[in-house]
Design a protein around this motif. Structure first.
Motif, mmCIF file in Angstrom:
data_model
loop_
_atom_site.group_PDB
_atom_site.id
_atom_site.type_symbol
_atom_site.label_atom_id
_atom_site.label_comp_id
_atom_site.label_asym_id
_atom_site.label_seq_id
_atom_site.Cartn_x
_atom_site.Cartn_y
_atom_site.Cartn_z
ATOM 1 N N HIS A 201 0.312 -1.391 -0.434
ATOM 2 C CA HIS A 201 -0.010 0.028 -0.266
ATOM 3 C C HIS A 201 1.061 1.358 0.170
ATOM 4 O O HIS A 201 0.764 2.381 -0.986
ATOM 5 N N LEU A 202 1.560 1.444 0.648
ATOM 6 C CA LEU A 202 2.718 2.368 0.734
ATOM 7 C C LEU A 202 3.442 2.459 -0.149
ATOM 8 O O LEU A 202 3.502 3.446 -0.921
ATOM 9 N N ARG A 203 4.276 1.663 -0.948
ATOM 10 C CA ARG A 203 4.672 1.528 -1.942
ATOM 11 C C ARG A 203 3.612 2.103 -3.189
ATOM 12 O O ARG A 203 4.041 2.894 -4.410
ATOM 13 N N GLY A 204 2.877 1.724 -3.369
ATOM 14 C CA GLY A 204 1.405 2.694 -4.068
ATOM 15 C C GLY A 204 0.751 3.688 -3.594
ATOM 16 O O GLY A 204 1.541 4.835 -4.756
ATOM 17 N N LEU A 205 1.116 4.358 -2.736
ATOM 18 C CA LEU A 205 1.263 5.413 -2.242
ATOM 19 C C LEU A 205 2.437 6.755 -3.237
ATOM 20 O O LEU A 205 2.150 7.325 -3.086
ATOM 21 N N GLY A 206 3.617 5.867 -2.628
ATOM 22 C CA GLY A 206 4.863 6.142 -3.086
ATOM 23 C C GLY A 206 4.639 7.024 -4.418
ATOM 24 O O GLY A 206 4.937 7.925 -5.600
ATOM 25 N N ALA A 207 4.489 5.847 -5.499
ATOM 26 C CA ALA A 207 3.560 5.547 -7.118
ATOM 27 C C ALA A 207 3.772 6.651 -7.349
ATOM 28 O O ALA A 207 3.283 7.492 -8.486
ATOM 29 N N HIS A 208 1.909 7.446 -6.364
ATOM 30 C CA HIS A 208 0.884 7.991 -7.693
ATOM 31 C C HIS A 208 1.694 9.678 -6.501
ATOM 32 O O HIS A 208 1.424 10.171 -8.362
ATOM 33 N N VAL A 209 2.170 9.539 -6.092
ATOM 34 C CA VAL A 209 3.070 11.233 -5.321
ATOM 35 C C VAL A 209 4.680 11.034 -6.360
ATOM 36 O O VAL A 209 5.048 11.847 -6.262
ATOM 37 N N GLY A 210 5.290 9.786 -7.003
ATOM 38 C CA GLY A 210 5.982 9.957 -7.419
ATOM 39 C C GLY A 210 7.890 10.024 -6.690
ATOM 40 O O GLY A 210 8.861 10.702 -6.672
ATOM 41 N N ALA A 211 7.576 9.555 -5.287
ATOM 42 C CA ALA A 211 8.434 9.431 -4.484
ATOM 43 C C ALA A 211 8.169 7.751 -4.479
ATOM 44 O O ALA A 211 7.679 6.961 -4.183
ATOM 45 N N LEU B 61 -5.505 8.880 -3.129
ATOM 46 C CA LEU B 61 -5.577 8.702 -4.610
ATOM 47 C C LEU B 61 -6.721 9.545 -5.131
ATOM 48 O O LEU B 61 -6.972 9.537 -5.854
ATOM 49 N N ALA B 62 -7.532 10.136 -3.885
ATOM 50 C CA ALA B 62 -8.614 10.645 -4.172
ATOM 51 C C ALA B 62 -7.880 12.472 -4.413
ATOM 52 O O ALA B 62 -9.321 12.982 -5.053
ATOM 53 N N ARG B 63 -6.625 11.848 -4.523
ATOM 54 C CA ARG B 63 -6.356 14.167 -5.203
ATOM 55 C C ARG B 63 -5.230 13.333 -6.312
ATOM 56 O O ARG B 63 -4.781 12.372 -6.102
ATOM 57 N N PRO B 64 -5.175 14.697 -7.310
ATOM 58 C CA PRO B 64 -4.330 13.909 -8.136
ATOM 59 C C PRO B 64 -3.314 14.714 -7.896
ATOM 60 O O PRO B 64 -2.702 15.243 -7.235
ATOM 61 N N ARG B 65 -1.794 13.778 -8.473
ATOM 62 C CA ARG B 65 -1.236 14.010 -8.417
ATOM 63 C C ARG B 65 -0.367 15.708 -8.130
ATOM 64 O O ARG B 65 0.406 15.697 -7.100
ATOM 65 N N SER B 66 -0.587 16.197 -9.231
ATOM 66 C CA SER B 66 -0.595 17.887 -9.335
ATOM 67 C C SER B 66 -0.695 18.227 -7.899
ATOM 68 O O SER B 66 -0.135 19.552 -7.035
ATOM 69 N N GLY B 67 -2.334 17.918 -7.291
ATOM 70 C CA GLY B 67 -2.646 18.147 -5.827
ATOM 71 C C GLY B 67 -1.577 18.390 -4.810
ATOM 72 O O GLY B 67 -1.891 18.771 -3.310
ATOM 73 N N TRP B 68 -1.548 17.363 -4.649
ATOM 74 C CA TRP B 68 0.011 17.013 -3.716
ATOM 75 C C TRP B 68 1.664 17.707 -3.689
ATOM 76 O O TRP B 68 2.284 17.762 -2.706
ATOM 77 N N LEU B 69 1.555 18.189 -5.058
ATOM 78 C CA LEU B 69 3.233 18.820 -5.672
ATOM 79 C C LEU B 69 2.718 19.478 -5.716
ATOM 80 O O LEU B 69 4.178 20.333 -5.329
ATOM 81 N N SER B 70 1.668 20.201 -5.808
ATOM 82 C CA SER B 70 1.654 22.374 -5.570
ATOM 83 C C SER B 70 2.706 22.494 -4.444
ATOM 84 O O SER B 70 2.365 22.304 -3.194
ATOM 85 N N PRO B 71 3.264 23.607 -4.495
ATOM 86 C CA PRO B 71 3.625 24.244 -2.786
ATOM 87 C C PRO B 71 2.353 24.573 -2.315
ATOM 88 O O PRO B 71 1.547 25.776 -2.602
ATOM 89 N N VAL B 72 2.129 24.832 -1.136
ATOM 90 C CA VAL B 72 1.159 25.177 -0.555
ATOM 91 C C VAL B 72 1.995 25.638 0.780
ATOM 92 O O VAL B 72 3.150 25.299 1.207
ATOM 93 N N SER B 73 0.341 26.608 1.239
ATOM 94 C CA SER B 73 0.731 26.950 3.081
ATOM 95 C C SER B 73 -0.103 27.510 3.510
ATOM 96 O O SER B 73 -0.965 27.439 2.417
ATOM 97 N N ASP B 74 -0.662 28.003 4.707
ATOM 98 C CA ASP B 74 -1.139 28.144 5.330
ATOM 99 C C ASP B 74 -1.560 29.504 5.795
ATOM 100 O O ASP B 74 -0.348 30.211 6.568
ATOM 101 N N PRO B 75 -2.048 30.951 4.427
ATOM 102 C CA PRO B 75 -2.079 32.696 4.974
ATOM 103 C C PRO B 75 -2.362 32.152 6.647
ATOM 104 O O PRO B 75 -2.278 33.697 7.012
#
Length: 204
Positions: free
Chosen positions: A65-75, A176-190
């Motif tokens: 499962h964790l390897r599958g998670l990593g594959a989804h986000v490219g890690a 998997l509920a979020r596309p890879r781009s959604g996890w890799l985009s720069p984010v911060s909480d204003p």
């Protein structure tokens, strides 16, 4: 515990640990030991017989499962033993951590909640946890913003190992509920209190 989704990867075949003696930590030193080189008895000292292979199979499924998670986000991700040695006895927890450069962190663990590093007691109960946290970028030191988590306690090795499969499956489904781009985009909480704030105009 949130059940696994229908598209979860099938569990890889669990094979016996190779006849290799990994270097273990001593005292408070904790050494990461790859899953295939570890021994379930480090976490569940009384597990024997057919139950050993059932636990191994469950841990291999959690690793999948964790390897599958990593594959989804490219890690790269997977499960490992965090092991210590006291007086010739090995004590370990099972851990999986994936940290992305933008602050998203996925963590899962299976462990006995010891009172201190020298506590030699064993479960039950064994605790299974999984969580997703977002950490704000420097210079903030906010301690992270929890996004989702699951936690449970179990009285038998096999129940704990199967719950670990569920927890890692839950992490994977969250990813998997979020596309890879959604996890890799720069984010911060204003609204993060740890982020520096512009000075009021009157103070400039």
């Amino acid at each position: 515990m949130t059940p696994q989704g229908p598209d979860a990867s099938p569990a890889p075949d669990a094979s016996p640990a190779p006849d290799v003696e990994p270097e273990l930590g001593s005292g408070l030193d904790i050494v990461a030991v790859p899953l295939e080189l570890g021994d379930p008895a480090w976490v569940f000292p009384e597990v024997t017989g057919a139950e050993v292979e059932a636990v191994r199979h469950a841990l291999a499924a959690a690793d999948g499962h964790l390897r599958g998670l990593g594959a989804h986000v490219g890690a790269v991700a997977g499960v490992h033993y965090g092991c210590q040695r006291f007086d010739g006895r090995a004590l370990a927890s099972l851990l999986g951590v994936l940290e992305l450069d933008n602050g998203f962190t996925f963590v899962t663990a299976l462990y006995f909640p010891r009172r201190c590093g020298f506590d030699l007691r064993w479960g039950p109960p064994w605790v299974v946890e999984a969580d997703i946290t977002r950490y704000c970028p420097a210079p903030a030191d906010c301690g992270g913003h929890p996004l989702a988590d699951v936690s449970s306690e179990h009285d038998t090795p096999l129940a704990a190992a199967r719950a670990f499969v569920d927890a890692t499956g839950w992490l994977r489904q969250q990813a998997l509920a979020r596309p890879r781009s959604g996890w890799l985009s720069p984010v911060s909480d204003p609204a993060c209190a740890a982020l520096p704030r512009p000075k009021p105009a009157a103070d400039r």
